[in-house]
Design a protein around this motif. Structure first.
Motif, short mmCIF file in Angstrom:
data_model
loop_
_atom_site.label_atom_id
_atom_site.label_comp_id
_atom_site.label_asym_id
_atom_site.label_seq_id
_atom_site.Cartn_x
_atom_site.Cartn_y
_atom_site.Cartn_z
N ILE A 45 0.87 -1.17 0.00
CA ILE A 45 0.00 0.00 0.00
C ILE A 45 0.91 1.22 0.00
O ILE A 45 1.79 1.34 0.85
CB ILE A 45 -0.92 0.02 1.23
CG1 ILE A 45 -1.84 -1.19 1.21
CG2 ILE A 45 -1.72 1.33 1.29
CD1 ILE A 45 -2.68 -1.36 2.45
N TYR A 46 0.70 2.11 -0.95
CA TYR A 46 1.47 3.33 -1.06
C TYR A 46 0.63 4.48 -0.50
O TYR A 46 -0.51 4.66 -0.91
CB TYR A 46 1.82 3.64 -2.51
CG TYR A 46 2.66 2.58 -3.17
CD1 TYR A 46 4.04 2.69 -3.18
CD2 TYR A 46 2.08 1.46 -3.75
CE1 TYR A 46 4.82 1.71 -3.79
CE2 TYR A 46 2.86 0.49 -4.35
CZ TYR A 46 4.22 0.62 -4.37
OH TYR A 46 4.99 -0.35 -4.96
N ILE A 47 1.21 5.23 0.43
CA ILE A 47 0.53 6.40 0.97
C ILE A 47 1.43 7.60 0.73
O ILE A 47 2.58 7.63 1.18
CB ILE A 47 0.25 6.25 2.48
CG1 ILE A 47 -0.67 5.05 2.72
CG2 ILE A 47 -0.37 7.53 3.04
CD1 ILE A 47 -0.92 4.75 4.18
N VAL A 48 0.90 8.57 0.00
CA VAL A 48 1.61 9.83 -0.24
C VAL A 48 0.83 10.88 0.52
O VAL A 48 -0.36 11.08 0.29
CB VAL A 48 1.66 10.17 -1.75
CG1 VAL A 48 2.32 11.51 -1.98
CG2 VAL A 48 2.39 9.06 -2.51
N LEU A 96 4.16 13.98 -7.81
CA LEU A 96 4.08 13.03 -8.92
C LEU A 96 5.42 12.40 -9.26
O LEU A 96 5.50 11.20 -9.53
CB LEU A 96 3.46 13.69 -10.14
CG LEU A 96 1.96 13.99 -10.01
CD1 LEU A 96 1.45 14.71 -11.26
CD2 LEU A 96 1.16 12.72 -9.79
N ASN A 97 6.49 13.18 -9.26
CA ASN A 97 7.81 12.61 -9.56
C ASN A 97 8.18 11.53 -8.55
O ASN A 97 8.72 10.48 -8.92
CB ASN A 97 8.89 13.69 -9.58
CG ASN A 97 8.78 14.58 -10.80
OD1 ASN A 97 8.23 14.17 -11.82
ND2 ASN A 97 9.29 15.79 -10.70
N MET A 102 8.82 5.78 -7.03
CA MET A 102 8.52 4.62 -6.18
C MET A 102 7.95 3.47 -7.01
O MET A 102 8.37 2.32 -6.85
CB MET A 102 7.52 5.00 -5.08
CG MET A 102 8.10 5.84 -3.98
SD MET A 102 6.92 6.11 -2.63
CE MET A 102 5.69 7.14 -3.40
N LEU A 103 7.02 3.77 -7.87
CA LEU A 103 6.41 2.72 -8.69
C LEU A 103 7.41 2.14 -9.69
O LEU A 103 7.44 0.93 -9.90
CB LEU A 103 5.17 3.26 -9.41
CG LEU A 103 3.99 3.61 -8.52
CD1 LEU A 103 2.88 4.24 -9.32
CD2 LEU A 103 3.48 2.37 -7.79
#
Length: 118
Positions: A45-48, A96-97, A102-103
């Motif tokens: 799970i990615y949390i920004v 966004l960068n 990360m992805l």
């Protein structure tokens, strides 16, 4: 007209003008309950987010703690703590960068990861 203004009437339960402590607690408990009773947990799970987000203490921290407590997913957390990042949509828009990095790293082959390091 800002884009959010078109949807504000539909989002009043999560984007209220004035919210009580009771409603904040109910929402935090709802998230914890939803996470703990979910029949599926993704691998990652990615949390920004931002510590300057006006819902960080009331919403983001309980979300992170509930995910970590369940322990079924790897939680990848990125904070964009620039002073102007005060809402969820800004955290994503202004990061966004970092999201792409990360992805890209996670989707890259293992031999490339070995070169880049952890």
């Amino acid at each position: 007209m800002k884009w959010i203004d078109k949807y504000k009437s539909h989002l009043s339960y999560i984007y209220p003008e004035k919210v009580s402590v009771e409603k904040k607690n109910n929402y935090s408990n709802y998230l914890k309950h939803a996470i703990n009773t979910a029949g599926f947990s993704p691998d990652k799970i990615y949390i920004v987010t931002s510590k300057n987000d006006n819902t960080y203490e009331d919403h983001i921290l309980p979300l992170i703690e509930a995910l970590k407590h369940k322990g079924e997913s790897i939680v990848k957390l990125y904070h964009n703590n620039e002073f102007y990042v005060t809402k969820h949509n800004n955290a994503v828009k202004d990061s966004l960068n970092e999201i792409f990095a990360m992805l890209s790293y996670d989707l890259s082959p293992n031999n490339l990861k070995a070169i880049l390091g952890n």
